[in-house]
Enzyme design. Structure first.
Site, PDB file in Angstrom:
ATOM      1  N   TYR A   1      -8.373 -22.186 -31.599  1.00  7.67           N
ATOM      2  CA  TYR A   1      -7.512 -23.108 -32.323  1.00  7.67           C
ATOM      3  C   TYR A   1      -6.179 -22.418 -32.605  1.00  7.67           C
ATOM      4  CZ  TYR A   1     -11.533 -26.168 -33.405  1.00  7.67           C
ATOM      5  OH  TYR A   1     -12.613 -26.999 -33.337  1.00  7.67           O
TER       6      TYR A   1
ATOM      7  N   PHE B   1     -14.580 -35.573 -33.297  1.00 10.53           N
ATOM      8  CA  PHE B   1     -14.020 -36.867 -32.874  1.00 10.53           C
ATOM      9  C   PHE B   1     -14.737 -37.970 -33.651  1.00 10.53           C
ATOM     10  CE2 PHE B   1     -12.522 -35.448 -28.363  1.00 10.53           C
ATOM     11  CZ  PHE B   1     -11.576 -34.642 -28.954  1.00 10.53           C
TER      12      PHE B   1
ATOM     13  N   LEU C   1     -13.868 -40.214 -35.630  1.00 11.41           N
ATOM     14  CA  LEU C   1     -13.282 -41.561 -35.653  1.00 11.41           C
ATOM     15  C   LEU C   1     -12.973 -42.024 -34.232  1.00 11.41           C
ATOM     16  CD1 LEU C   1     -10.859 -41.323 -38.717  1.00 11.41           C
ATOM     17  CD2 LEU C   1     -12.954 -42.676 -38.545  1.00 11.41           C
TER      18      LEU C   1
ATOM     19  N   GLY D   1     -11.423 -40.821 -30.574  1.00 11.64           N
ATOM     20  CA  GLY D   1     -10.553 -39.747 -30.105  1.00 11.64           C
ATOM     21  C   GLY D   1      -9.130 -40.187 -29.891  1.00 11.64           C
TER      22      GLY D   1
ATOM     23  N   LEU E   1     -10.752 -42.525 -24.718  1.00 14.06           N
ATOM     24  CA  LEU E   1     -11.722 -42.449 -25.806  1.00 14.06           C
ATOM     25  C   LEU E   1     -11.516 -43.613 -26.769  1.00 14.06           C
ATOM     26  CD1 LEU E   1     -11.649 -38.637 -26.677  1.00 14.06           C
ATOM     27  CD2 LEU E   1     -13.425 -39.887 -25.446  1.00 14.06           C
TER      28      LEU E   1
END
Length: 340
Positions: free
Chosen positions: A97, A252, A254, A256, A261
Site C-alpha cells: 500500500y 470491496f 461496497l 468496486g 465491478l
C-alpha cells in the site's frame, strides 16, 4: 448477532515486548503490542472516552483499511486521521500500500495505549516504476521475505495476523509461471513463521472454498475476500467461516471502483432503503453486511476523518425485516474480473 464472540485457534499467545533494534522500532525502548487474538479482540470492543474498552455493544466488529492512506493523503493529515479519538479495533494494511508508506504512517501514528490491532498481508510486493503498483510474490521464500519486510516497516516483533493473499478468486491478478505455487508449500512457510513467533496467526485472502477447506487444519483465523451486497458468490464460504469461528473480513465491501465491478451505491433498492432511514447509500450497504452474518468484521478504507466517524456509526443503523428483504433481493453479480 452483533454480540457473538468469535474464536481464535492454533495461534501462539502474545506478550507486550520491548525491542531495542532501531530497525524494528520507531524509537528506542518503545513498547509495541504486536500480537493478539484477532477475531476475539475485534468482537469485544466498544467506544468509551475516545478509546477502546472491553464490553458488549453494537460497535464490536469494526476496523479501518489503510489502502487509501498511502496514495491519497499528505503525511501529516494521515497521522491526524489515525490518531483521532475515534474507536477502531483493527487496522488493515500491507507493505504494497503506497510502496510502504501506509505501514510507515501506522508505525509512527499508533501507540500501544491505542489498543489497535494491526493486520497485514503477503502474497504481493511493492512494484515501484512498474505498470502496476504491485507484483506477485507467491513463492515460499518471497512470503517469508515479505513478512520480514512488514516487521521492519511496521516496527513490530510479531504482527497479530498475516493474511496470505492466494489470488485464486475475485478481482485482481492471477499467478502465472513460477508464481503458481502449491498451497501446501505456502501454508508450510506460514505455519513455520507462526511457530517461530514471527506472526501471531494466519489469515487467507482471495481464497476459494476448496482452498479454505484445505487450509483449515493449519488454523485460519480470518478470510478476506471481495464480498458485498452486490457480489455474494462466496456465500457458502461465509457460512463455513461462521461455523468454524473464522472472521469474515470483506474487501470491496461496497462493490468496486474498477471497471466491470458492480457497485452497491448504484442500486435503486439501496437508495430506497437509505431514503427511508434518512441515511446515505454507503452506510446502508455496510450495515447490510453487519446484519447478514455474525462473523463479519468491516474494514472500510477512508482518507477522511469525517468518513471514518460515519463508517463507525454504521453499527448504529437498524435494518428491519422489510429493509433486509429489499436489500436481500438485490441481484448478485460476479466480481471475478481482471484488474490490470
Amino acid at each position: 448477532m452483533i454480540g457473538a464472540q468469535l474464536n481464535v485457534r492454533r495461534g501462539p499467545r502474545c506478550s507486550t515486548t520491548t525491542s531495542t533494534s532501531s530497525a524494528a522500532t520507531p524509537s528506542p525502548g518503545r513498547r509495541r503490542r504486536a500480537c493478539g487474538s484477532y477475531a476475539t479482540r475485534t468482537a469485544t470492543t466498544r467506544r468509551r472516552r475516545g478509546r477502546v474498552a472491553a464490553g458488549p455493544g453494537a460497535g464490536r466488529r469494526r476496523g479501518t483499511g489503510s489502502g487509501k492512506l498511502g496514495v491519497r493523503t499528505h503525511h501529516n493529515r494521515t497521522t491526524i486521521l489515525l490518531t483521532s479519538p475515534v474507536s477502531r479495533t483493527t487496522m488493515d494494511t500491507a507493505e504494497f500500500y503506497g510502496f510502504g508508506f501506509a505501514n510507515a504512517v501506522i508505525r509512527e501514528a499508533l501507540r500501544p495505549e491505542d489498543d489497535v490491532l494491526v493486520v497485514t498481508k503477503v502474497g504481493a510486493d511493492p512494484n515501484p516504476g512498474g505498470r502496476l503498483p504491485l507484483r506477485l510474490a507467491q513463492r515460499p521464500e518471497q512470503l517469508r521475505a515479505s513478512v520480514e519486510g512488514n516487521l521492519r516497516s511496521l516496527g513490530v516483533d510479531r504482527p497479530a495476523v498475516v493474511n496470505l493473499r492466494c489470488l485464486d478468486t475475485g478481482p485482481g491478478l492471477r499467478p502465472q509461471g513460477n508464481q503458481v505455487v502449491d498451497p501446501d508449500d505456502q501454508l508450510a512457510v506460514m505455519t513455520a513463521l507462526r511457530d517461530e513467533g514471527k506472526i501471531g496467526a494466519i489469515g487467507l485472502s482471495s481464497v476459494t472454498l476448496d482452498g479454505l477447506r484445505r487450509a483449515l487444519p493449519a488454523g485460519v483465523v480470518c478470510v478476506q475476500n471481495a464480498y458485498s451486497l452486490v457480489s455474494r458468490e462466496d456465500e457458502d464460504m461465509l457460512q463455513l467461516c461462521a461455523a468454524e469461528g473464522i472472521a469474515w473480513v470483506p474487501f470491496f465491501l461496497l462493490g468496486g471502483a474498477f471497471p466491470g465491478l458492480p457497485k452497491a451505491t448504484a442500486e435503486p433498492a439501496v437508495h430506497a432503503v437509505a431514503e427511508s432511514l434518512g441515511a446515505t447509500p454507503s452506510p446502508v450497504g455496510l450495515a447490510w453486511l453487519l446484519h447478514h452474518a455474525p462473523n463479519v468484521l468491516l474494514i472500510p478504507g477512508t482518507a477522511n476523518a469525517t468518513h471514518l466517524e460515519a463508517n463507525i456509526a454504521v453499527s448504529e443503523i437498524a435494518l428491519d425485516a422489510a429493509a433486509l428483504a429489499t436489500l436481500d433481493g438485490v441481484e448478485s453479480r460476479s466480481n471475478d474480473v481482471s484488474i490490470g
